[in-house]
Scaffold this active site. Structure first.
Site, PDB file in Angstrom:
ATOM      1  N   ASP A  34       0.829  -1.179  -0.060  1.00  0.00           N
ATOM      2  CA  ASP A  34       0.038   0.184  -0.087  1.00  0.00           C
ATOM      3  C   ASP A  34       0.930   1.503  -0.094  1.00  0.00           C
ATOM      4  O   ASP A  34       2.035   1.311   0.593  1.00  0.00           O
ATOM      5  CB  ASP A  34      -0.895  -0.157   1.264  1.00  0.00           C
ATOM      6  CG  ASP A  34      -2.097   1.055   1.101  1.00  0.00           C
ATOM      7  OD1 ASP A  34      -2.228   1.550  -0.101  1.00  0.00           O
ATOM      8  OD2 ASP A  34      -2.803   0.928   2.229  1.00  0.00           O
ATOM      9  N   ARG A  38       0.167   7.661  -2.587  1.00  0.00           N
ATOM     10  CA  ARG A  38       0.900   8.701  -1.619  1.00  0.00           C
ATOM     11  C   ARG A  38       2.221   8.944  -1.918  1.00  0.00           C
ATOM     12  O   ARG A  38       2.889  10.067  -1.839  1.00  0.00           O
ATOM     13  CB  ARG A  38       0.384   8.444  -0.217  1.00  0.00           C
ATOM     14  CG  ARG A  38      -0.787   8.726   0.215  1.00  0.00           C
ATOM     15  CD  ARG A  38      -1.194   7.952   1.508  1.00  0.00           C
ATOM     16  NE  ARG A  38      -1.621   6.569   1.435  1.00  0.00           N
ATOM     17  CZ  ARG A  38      -1.610   5.796   2.146  1.00  0.00           C
ATOM     18  NH1 ARG A  38      -1.480   5.861   3.359  1.00  0.00           N
ATOM     19  NH2 ARG A  38      -1.877   4.598   2.000  1.00  0.00           N
ATOM     20  N   HIS A  51       2.638   3.467  -8.878  1.00  0.00           N
ATOM     21  CA  HIS A  51       2.425   2.016  -9.032  1.00  0.00           C
ATOM     22  C   HIS A  51       3.943   1.472  -9.777  1.00  0.00           C
ATOM     23  O   HIS A  51       4.183   0.155  -9.711  1.00  0.00           O
ATOM     24  CB  HIS A  51       1.328   1.799 -10.069  1.00  0.00           C
ATOM     25  CG  HIS A  51       0.092   2.326  -9.360  1.00  0.00           C
ATOM     26  ND1 HIS A  51      -0.197   1.841  -8.198  1.00  0.00           N
ATOM     27  CD2 HIS A  51      -0.956   2.958  -9.610  1.00  0.00           C
ATOM     28  CE1 HIS A  51      -1.446   2.186  -7.539  1.00  0.00           C
ATOM     29  NE2 HIS A  51      -1.869   2.885  -8.711  1.00  0.00           N
ATOM     30  N   LEU A 145      11.152 -20.688  -4.414  1.00  0.00           N
ATOM     31  CA  LEU A 145       9.956 -19.532  -3.754  1.00  0.00           C
ATOM     32  C   LEU A 145       8.730 -19.638  -4.712  1.00  0.00           C
ATOM     33  O   LEU A 145       8.813 -19.465  -5.806  1.00  0.00           O
ATOM     34  CB  LEU A 145      10.471 -18.283  -4.008  1.00  0.00           C
ATOM     35  CG  LEU A 145       9.668 -17.112  -3.670  1.00  0.00           C
ATOM     36  CD1 LEU A 145       9.288 -17.102  -2.035  1.00  0.00           C
ATOM     37  CD2 LEU A 145       9.926 -15.720  -3.985  1.00  0.00           C
ATOM     38  N   GLU A 221       1.133 -13.813  12.356  1.00  0.00           N
ATOM     39  CA  GLU A 221       1.828 -12.634  12.832  1.00  0.00           C
ATOM     40  C   GLU A 221       1.420 -11.351  11.877  1.00  0.00           C
ATOM     41  O   GLU A 221       1.781 -11.374  10.737  1.00  0.00           O
ATOM     42  CB  GLU A 221       3.014 -12.627  13.209  1.00  0.00           C
ATOM     43  CG  GLU A 221       3.373 -13.792  14.305  1.00  0.00           C
ATOM     44  CD  GLU A 221       2.714 -13.372  15.533  1.00  0.00           C
ATOM     45  OE1 GLU A 221       2.662 -12.383  16.107  1.00  0.00           O
ATOM     46  OE2 GLU A 221       2.133 -14.399  16.032  1.00  0.00           O
TER      47      GLU A 221
HETATM   48  C1  FPP Z   1      -2.097   0.122  -3.027  1.00  0.00           C
HETATM   49  O1  FPP Z   1      -1.694   1.576  -3.373  1.00  0.00           O
HETATM   50  C2  FPP Z   1      -1.848  -0.420  -4.165  1.00  0.00           C
HETATM   51  C3  FPP Z   1      -2.172  -1.132  -5.287  1.00  0.00           C
HETATM   52  C4  FPP Z   1      -3.900  -0.986  -5.277  1.00  0.00           C
HETATM   53  C5  FPP Z   1      -1.797  -1.678  -6.408  1.00  0.00           C
HETATM   54  C6  FPP Z   1      -0.506  -2.592  -6.013  1.00  0.00           C
HETATM   55  C7  FPP Z   1       0.408  -2.837  -7.089  1.00  0.00           C
HETATM   56  C8  FPP Z   1       1.604  -2.791  -7.563  1.00  0.00           C
HETATM   57  C9  FPP Z   1       2.489  -2.577  -6.053  1.00  0.00           C
HETATM   58  C10 FPP Z   1       2.451  -3.226  -8.372  1.00  0.00           C
HETATM   59  C11 FPP Z   1       1.975  -4.606  -8.879  1.00  0.00           C
HETATM   60  C12 FPP Z   1       2.930  -5.127  -9.507  1.00  0.00           C
HETATM   61  C13 FPP Z   1       2.857  -6.333 -10.262  1.00  0.00           C
HETATM   62  C14 FPP Z   1       4.019  -6.869 -10.907  1.00  0.00           C
HETATM   63  C15 FPP Z   1       1.518  -7.078 -10.433  1.00  0.00           C
HETATM   64  P1  FPP Z   1      -2.612   2.704  -3.403  1.00  0.00           P
HETATM   65  O2  FPP Z   1      -2.471   3.036  -5.002  1.00  0.00           O
HETATM   66  O3  FPP Z   1      -3.765   2.355  -2.876  1.00  0.00           O
HETATM   67  O4  FPP Z   1      -1.628   3.881  -2.723  1.00  0.00           O
HETATM   68  P2  FPP Z   1      -2.524   4.984  -1.850  1.00  0.00           P
HETATM   69  O5  FPP Z   1      -3.234   4.446  -0.890  1.00  0.00           O
HETATM   70  O6  FPP Z   1      -1.286   5.737  -1.418  1.00  0.00           O
HETATM   71  O7  FPP Z   1      -3.114   5.908  -2.903  1.00  0.00           O
END
Ligand code: FPP
Length: 254
Positions: A34, A38, A51, A145, A221
């Site tokens: 997450d 931000r 992202h 893994l 955990e």
């Molecule tokens: C949450 O941050 C993140 C997501 C909804 C997307 C997560 C995706 C990635 C980390 C990349 C994935 C990569 C692959 C290879 C599949 P947010 O956008 O909600 O952040 P915010 O809460 O700060 O707005």
């Protein structure tokens, strides 16, 4: 060469200088990644840049989990609720698995990583699904893994589908009510055959489960950090594992 061989055997290549202990390594780590948005906003960048950087963190942490000898790494890449985001962002997120695998699949294969996916396939665009399915097929015999992407995943939907399939078996007299136990339920979840996560990490300071693995996390955990996912490093991952290694897991006992 030795590292490769070691990886083939599914062993850790932990060094004596590593702060993490080889004993009591979590077998399964799940991460709610997450804070991409931000992280980008703080830098005056568009959310997509967050992202994109998050994708690089996926590579970093996958390699570190592999190096430490973690057996399963489950990453929450897209939830059943994320469809509510603006279309441009959803489209961008749907392209990330393909982009990631185009760049990284060869190295994942060289490191004996097995790619899996858990989620509701039916709503995914065909280019997303085919990229992931190709990686699944190409890595199916790898023994290192397990990198499990939660893509269009939602725990409530997962549990409802499991319950419906059990109910159908009862209705058709393939199961009786007395047959239903935790194993029957676990076998019908998308994690069937996998151990439950030992450790859940959530980045960015949010303290929620957000519909993630609510059955499987019953005795995991939990470890939270304020660090945004794009800047989550090997060092942060090691900190989480060290904290895990200090905890006493009692599973409701004494
Ligand atoms: C949450 O941050 C993140 C997501 C909804 C997307 C997560 C995706 C990635 C980390 C990349 C994935 C990569 C692959 C290879 C599949 P947010 O956008 O909600 O952040 P915010 O809460 O700060 O707005």
């Amino acid at each position: 060469m030795i590292k490769r061989l070691w990886a083939r055997l599914g062993k850790s290549s932990l060094q004596p200088t590593d702060p993490v202990a080889l004993e009591n390594m979590p077998e399964h780590v799940a991460i709610i990644m997450d804070g991409n948005g931000r992280w980008a906003k703080d830098r005056g960048l568009p959310r997509m840049a967050g992202h994109h950087s998050g994708m690089k963190a996926v590579k970093r942490i996958t390699m570190e989990a592999d190096r430490l000898g973690v057996k399963y790494l489950t990453l929450y890449a897209f939830s059943t609720e994320n469809w509510k985001r603006p279309k441009a962002e959803v489209d961008f997120l749907m392209k990330l698995p393909q982009q990631f695998l185009e760049i990284e699949l060869d190295e994942l294969i060289a490191n004996n990583v097995q790619v899996r996916m858990m989620g509701h396939k039916e709503d995914l665009p065909s280019f997303t699904l085919s990229a992931v399915e190709e990686a699944i097929v190409k890595t199916a015999n790898n023994t290192g893994l397990v990198l499990n992407f939660a893509l269009n995943y939602g725990s409530r939907k997962e549990m409802l589908e499991a319950i419906k399939s059990i109910a159908a078996d009862v209705q058709q007299e393939r199961l009786t009510l007395d047959d239903i136990n935790e194993n029957v339920m676990a076998d019908r979840l998308l994690t069937s055959g996998m151990p439950d996560p030992d450790l859940l990490i959530r980045t960015s300071g949010e303290l929620r489960l957000s519909n993630f693995m609510m059955w499987q996390l019953a005795y995991s955990e939990l470890w939270f950090t304020d660090v945004y996912w794009p800047e989550f490093s090997e060092k942060h991952f090691q900190e989480a594992i060290m904290e895990y290694q200090r905890r006493a897991r009692r599973y409701g006992g004494l």
